[in-house]
Design an enzyme around this catalytic site. Structure first.
Site, PDB file in Angstrom:
ATOM      1  N   ASP A  32     -19.041  10.028  -0.332  1.00  0.00           N
ATOM      2  CA  ASP A  32     -18.002  10.144   0.695  1.00  0.00           C
ATOM      3  C   ASP A  32     -16.678   9.568   0.200  1.00  0.00           C
ATOM      4  O   ASP A  32     -15.613  10.154   0.405  1.00  0.00           O
ATOM      5  CB  ASP A  32     -18.434   9.399   1.966  1.00  0.00           C
ATOM      6  CG  ASP A  32     -19.684   9.991   2.588  1.00  0.00           C
ATOM      7  OD1 ASP A  32     -19.745  11.221   2.724  1.00  0.00           O
ATOM      8  OD2 ASP A  32     -20.602   9.218   2.927  1.00  0.00           O
ATOM      9  N   HIS A  43      -3.542   3.537  -2.820  1.00  0.00           N
ATOM     10  CA  HIS A  43      -3.509   4.319  -1.583  1.00  0.00           C
ATOM     11  C   HIS A  43      -4.876   4.936  -1.343  1.00  0.00           C
ATOM     12  O   HIS A  43      -5.722   4.989  -2.241  1.00  0.00           O
ATOM     13  CB  HIS A  43      -2.406   5.385  -1.599  1.00  0.00           C
ATOM     14  CG  HIS A  43      -2.485   6.358  -2.736  1.00  0.00           C
ATOM     15  ND1 HIS A  43      -1.374   6.744  -3.456  1.00  0.00           N
ATOM     16  CD2 HIS A  43      -3.521   7.031  -3.294  1.00  0.00           C
ATOM     17  CE1 HIS A  43      -1.722   7.608  -4.390  1.00  0.00           C
ATOM     18  NE2 HIS A  43      -3.024   7.811  -4.313  1.00  0.00           N
ATOM     19  N   HIS A  79      -7.540   5.219  -4.384  1.00  0.00           N
ATOM     20  CA  HIS A  79      -6.986   5.216  -5.732  1.00  0.00           C
ATOM     21  C   HIS A  79      -6.199   3.928  -5.967  1.00  0.00           C
ATOM     22  O   HIS A  79      -5.424   3.510  -5.104  1.00  0.00           O
ATOM     23  CB  HIS A  79      -6.064   6.418  -5.941  1.00  0.00           C
ATOM     24  CG  HIS A  79      -6.738   7.734  -5.762  1.00  0.00           C
ATOM     25  ND1 HIS A  79      -6.047   8.921  -5.604  1.00  0.00           N
ATOM     26  CD2 HIS A  79      -8.056   8.066  -5.724  1.00  0.00           C
ATOM     27  CE1 HIS A  79      -6.907   9.916  -5.476  1.00  0.00           C
ATOM     28  NE2 HIS A  79      -8.129   9.419  -5.530  1.00  0.00           N
ATOM     29  N   HIS A 138      -8.307   2.295   5.428  1.00  0.00           N
ATOM     30  CA  HIS A 138      -7.740   3.643   5.553  1.00  0.00           C
ATOM     31  C   HIS A 138      -8.825   4.703   5.384  1.00  0.00           C
ATOM     32  O   HIS A 138      -8.850   5.705   6.107  1.00  0.00           O
ATOM     33  CB  HIS A 138      -6.661   3.866   4.494  1.00  0.00           C
ATOM     34  CG  HIS A 138      -5.401   3.106   4.725  1.00  0.00           C
ATOM     35  ND1 HIS A 138      -4.745   3.098   5.934  1.00  0.00           N
ATOM     36  CD2 HIS A 138      -4.663   2.325   3.884  1.00  0.00           C
ATOM     37  CE1 HIS A 138      -3.654   2.350   5.831  1.00  0.00           C
ATOM     38  NE2 HIS A 138      -3.587   1.865   4.605  1.00  0.00           N
ATOM     39  N   CYS A 189       0.847  -1.189   0.000  1.00  0.00           N
ATOM     40  CA  CYS A 189       0.000   0.000   0.000  1.00  0.00           C
ATOM     41  C   CYS A 189       0.883   1.240   0.000  1.00  0.00           C
ATOM     42  O   CYS A 189       1.965   1.259   0.581  1.00  0.00           O
ATOM     43  CB  CYS A 189      -0.899  -0.024   1.231  1.00  0.00           C
ATOM     44  SG  CYS A 189      -1.789   1.508   1.556  1.00  0.00           S
ATOM     45  N   ASP A 247     -11.023   9.183  -0.223  1.00  0.00           N
ATOM     46  CA  ASP A 247     -10.994   8.563  -1.543  1.00  0.00           C
ATOM     47  C   ASP A 247      -9.944   7.461  -1.606  1.00  0.00           C
ATOM     48  O   ASP A 247      -8.946   7.479  -0.879  1.00  0.00           O
ATOM     49  CB  ASP A 247     -10.715   9.605  -2.624  1.00  0.00           C
ATOM     50  CG  ASP A 247     -11.847  10.615  -2.761  1.00  0.00           C
ATOM     51  OD1 ASP A 247     -12.872  10.438  -2.068  1.00  0.00           O
ATOM     52  OD2 ASP A 247     -11.715  11.560  -3.562  1.00  0.00           O
ATOM     53  N   HIS A 262      -1.648  11.112 -10.920  1.00  0.00           N
ATOM     54  CA  HIS A 262      -3.066  11.045 -11.257  1.00  0.00           C
ATOM     55  C   HIS A 262      -3.894  12.117 -10.561  1.00  0.00           C
ATOM     56  O   HIS A 262      -5.114  11.975 -10.424  1.00  0.00           O
ATOM     57  CB  HIS A 262      -3.623   9.654 -10.930  1.00  0.00           C
ATOM     58  CG  HIS A 262      -3.328   9.205  -9.529  1.00  0.00           C
ATOM     59  ND1 HIS A 262      -2.088   8.755  -9.141  1.00  0.00           N
ATOM     60  CD2 HIS A 262      -4.097   9.153  -8.423  1.00  0.00           C
ATOM     61  CE1 HIS A 262      -2.114   8.446  -7.857  1.00  0.00           C
ATOM     62  NE2 HIS A 262      -3.328   8.684  -7.391  1.00  0.00           N
ATOM     63  N   HIS A 269      -8.299  -3.426   2.213  1.00  0.00           N
ATOM     64  CA  HIS A 269      -7.247  -2.722   2.957  1.00  0.00           C
ATOM     65  C   HIS A 269      -7.398  -1.208   2.799  1.00  0.00           C
ATOM     66  O   HIS A 269      -7.396  -0.464   3.791  1.00  0.00           O
ATOM     67  CB  HIS A 269      -5.879  -3.175   2.445  1.00  0.00           C
ATOM     68  CG  HIS A 269      -4.720  -2.446   3.054  1.00  0.00           C
ATOM     69  ND1 HIS A 269      -3.945  -2.984   4.058  1.00  0.00           N
ATOM     70  CD2 HIS A 269      -4.200  -1.209   2.807  1.00  0.00           C
ATOM     71  CE1 HIS A 269      -3.002  -2.117   4.398  1.00  0.00           C
ATOM     72  NE2 HIS A 269      -3.134  -1.028   3.647  1.00  0.00           N
ATOM     73  N   GLU A 270      -7.549  -0.741   1.555  1.00  0.00           N
ATOM     74  CA  GLU A 270      -7.640   0.707   1.322  1.00  0.00           C
ATOM     75  C   GLU A 270      -8.897   1.297   1.957  1.00  0.00           C
ATOM     76  O   GLU A 270      -8.874   2.425   2.469  1.00  0.00           O
ATOM     77  CB  GLU A 270      -7.603   1.003  -0.178  1.00  0.00           C
ATOM     78  CG  GLU A 270      -6.337   0.555  -0.884  1.00  0.00           C
ATOM     79  CD  GLU A 270      -5.073   1.089  -0.244  1.00  0.00           C
ATOM     80  OE1 GLU A 270      -5.103   2.201   0.326  1.00  0.00           O
ATOM     81  OE2 GLU A 270      -4.043   0.386  -0.291  1.00  0.00           O
TER      82      GLU A 270
END
EC number: 3.4.24.35
Length: 707
Positions: A165, A190, A203, A405, A99, A201, A175, A401-402
């Protein structure tokens, strides 16, 4: 001399002369277009420690002792042996896919909260990767969210607007958020912690091969497996296959087994092919017709000729020039190369490499053993190549996983946890009890706990058929695009060059569907050699010589889904074909179907004195003139910043045009300045800008009837 002495000498000579021959050293070549890292171990360590928050400087001068403390911190965070040395275990961890969120500290783009303060979280899938079917991507994200909703009071609702959200985006390199991806492998994705704007967000690097963790996902058509995906590898007549094949067939149709052993189960389907169907276009999904004629030339395969966006297309009748019917050719993830200098192209088998013919991917010529193929029939002459697909990265696991975060969780130092920064594939639910404790510390437990969603099991074969794979003689593909046909322009199947390859006219949003009933347009831009006029979430296309009537209306949201309904200006950069869209104090950049942004104008160097960008005029060398607040600036497309010293009044360079223009655009190499319903056209003679025409946008540009 002893009578035995000659025999001893003879044996010595024989032994010397019969020594084992040396093994031939493999031929290693430098593949064109391949990025080869020249970083030393120390440089790699310094870059890694800085990127992931262990040091505050990108380069540390001095001996190995200067790295000791940050290395100890890293080793502690990643549960490695705490040696303080740049040992093999530490270097291996630094090279592992992971990540992109820092292990120490956070992304510093905006101030964000540690958690969401409402429980009904919305998400928007802004764009898609071509590695997986869209329904598979949708399902992977839904299952990833379901992991967290199963153990918290949170719910996740998919919406179709930027007000979500959590905005999910696939992008490459830089990007739009200031945290660029690094190409294949390495940094996978990430996400930002909860909060407004870009906060929350997620990505994903679109240069990775996204799968479900077990290899490429290839849907099938016809056959007898009810559309089940290919199973790779599979066995056919005792041989193992890792991609679709034409073996066993006389018609050249590529097929695959949908179980591990075709010889036993006899379950199969046909792989995506332009001989089965086409996508979008205006031919209602009909397959390609080979050969076909385009601009007087005969084509026996899909082509990108006539297009500026690189999409492969074909005619669905024998003559495109006569019938103007076309569609876009489907791609196959199992044979689409990754990286190299032909990313996105298809392997071509057989191909010639160093004079030898190869009928499958090979590791010959490579020091690292990675499989590759040529994308033309002869690598020796064309030097076009790419890596063959591997197992890829599980989009479900990386997304889970993301999203952790995006909900407020940091990285964990426990390797078994989902929130550990390094990627690892595993079956079953990836949530560790420590992950659950962390998320429930923020949001509490689920008052009505339910088991998390699981992967749908692969369909099991029923009664095996008795025949080998046969081509369905009469039926057509049962699924084809749902978008309405769009009339292909006379110059070839171009369509909007940035979104999905074609955009279909939509039902009118209000009675004023006719472009000639629009008095003042929101924005006007030349895109793909066609004039695009935008108004209230819709746009029309106009090209001289195409019947002199604009096509449309089309929905902006269908072609460029990231954009708002109200635009202020837009332009296409001639060299890179990037599209820049401006609305208020924000900018979006489209490259094909990928979008960067929204980014604030501050990032470009335009301060609050510029409430919006009113227009743009591309210039040579990747430069663009941006207009706003009665001034203009020189904008560098490569660095995406303006020269702060270049701000000057509009009439200094363009005398005779009104200062309060609401749109400035370039069309057919001339500049247009719009005020209300009128335009002032400027041409350049002897390096002097002169107004050479004043007229009506509707009548003199769009050729609307004057009634």
């Amino acid at each position: 001399m002893s009578p035995r002495q000659p025999l001893v000498l003879a044996l010595l000579v024989l032994g010397c002369c019969s020594a084992a021959p040396r093994r031939r050293q493999p031929t290693l070549v430098v593949f064109p277009g391949e990025l080869r890292t020249r970083l030393t171990d120390r440089q790699l360590a310094e870059e890694y420690l800085f990127r992931y928050g262990y040091t505050r400087v990108a380069s540390m001068h001095g001996d190995s002792q200067s790295l000791r403390l940050p290395l100890l911190l890293l080793q502690k965070h990643l549960s490695l042996p705490e040696t303080g040395e740049l040992d093999n275990a530490t270097l291996e961890a630094m090279r592992a896919p992971r990540c992109g969120v820092p292990d120490v500290g956070k992304f510093q783009t905006f101030e964000g909260d540690l958690k969401w303060h409402h429980h009904n979280i919305t998400y928007w899938i802004q764009n898609y990767s071509e590695d997986l079917p869209r329904d598979v991507i949708d399902d992977a994200f839904a299952r990833a969210f379901a992991l967290w909703s199963a153990v918290t009071p949170l719910t996740f609702t998919r919406v179709y607007s930027r007000d979500a959200d959590i905005v999910i985006q696939f992008g490459v390199a830089e990007h739009g958020d200031g945290y660029p991806f690094d190409g294949k492998d390495g940094l996978l994705a990430h996400a930002f912690p909860p909060g407004p704007g870009i906060q929350g967000d997620a990505h994903f690097d679109d240069e990775e091969l996204w799968s479900l963790g077990k290899g490429v996902v290839v849907p099938t058509y016809f056959g007898n497996a009810d559309g089940a995906p290919c199973h790779f590898p599979f066995t056919f007549e005792g041989r193992s296959y890792t991609a679709c094949t034409t073996d066993g067939r006389s018609d050249g149709m590529a097929w695959c087994s949908t179980t591990a052993d075709y010889d036993t189960d006899r379950r199969f389907g046909f792989c995506p092919s332009e001989r089965l169907y086409t996508q979008d276009g205006n031919a209602d999904g009909k397959p390609c017709e080979f050969p076909f004629i385009f601009q007087g030339r005969t084509y026996s395969a899909c082509t990108t000729d006539g297009r500026s966006d690189g999409h492969r297309w074909c005619a669905t009748t024998a003559s495109y020039d006569k019938d103007k019917l076309y569609g876009f050719c489907p791609t196959r993830a199992d044979s689409t190369v990754v990286g190299g200098n032909s990313a996105g192209e298809l392997c071509v088998f057989p191909f010639v490499f160093l004079g030898k013919e190869y009928s499958s991917c090979t590791s010959e010529g490579r020091r690292d053993g990675r499989l590759w193929c040529a994308t033309t029939s002869n690598f020796d002459s064309d030097k076009k190549w790419g890596f063959c697909p591997d197992k890829g990265y599980s989009l479900f696991l990386v997304a889970a996983h993301e999203f952790g975060h995006a909900l407020g969780l940091d990285h964990s130092s426990v390797p078994e946890r989902l929130m550990y920064p390094m990627y690892r594939y595993l079956e079953g639910s990836p949530l560790h009890e420590d992950d659950v404790r962390g998320i429930q510390h923020l949001y509490g437990p689920n008052p009505n706990p339910q088991p998390p969603a699981t992967t749908t099991p692969e369909p099991q074969p029923t009664a095996p058929p008795t025949a080998c794979p046969t081509w369905p003689a009469t039926v057509r593909p049962s699924e084809h695009p749902t978008t309405s046909p769009t009339g292909a322009p006379s110059a070839g199947p171009t369509g909007p060059p940035t979104a999905s390859p074609s955009a279909a006219p939509t039902a009118s949003l209000d009675p004023a569907e006719d472009v000639c009933n629009v008095n003042v347009f929101d924005a006007i831009a030349e895109i793909g050699n066609k004039l695009h006029v935008f108004k209230d979430g819709r746009y029309w296309r106009f090209s001289e010589g195409s019947g002199r009537r604009p096509q449309g209306p089309f929905l902006i949201a269908d072609t460029w889904p990231a954009l708002p309904a109200k635009l202020d200006s837009a332009f296409e950069e001639p060299l890179t074909k990037k599209l820049f869209f401006f609305s208020g104090r924000q900018v979006w950049v489209y490259t094909g179907a990928s979008v960067l942004g929204p980014r604030r104008l501050d990032k470009l160097g335009l301060g609050p004195e510029v409430p919006h960008v009113t227009g743009a005029l591309p210039r040579a060398g990747g430069k663009v003139l941006l207009f706003g607040a009665q001034r203009f600036w020189r904008f560098d497309v490569k660095t995406q910043t303006v020269d702060s010293r270049s701000g000057a009044p509009v009439d200094q360079m363009f005398p005779g045009v009104p200062l309060n223009t609401h749109d400035v655009f370039q069309y057919r190499e001339k500049a247009y300045f719009c005020q209300d319903r009128f335009f002032w056209r400027v041409s350049t003679r002897n390096e002097v800008n002169l107004v050479d025409q004043v007229g009506y946008v509707s009548f003199d540009i769009l050729h609307c009837p004057e009634d």
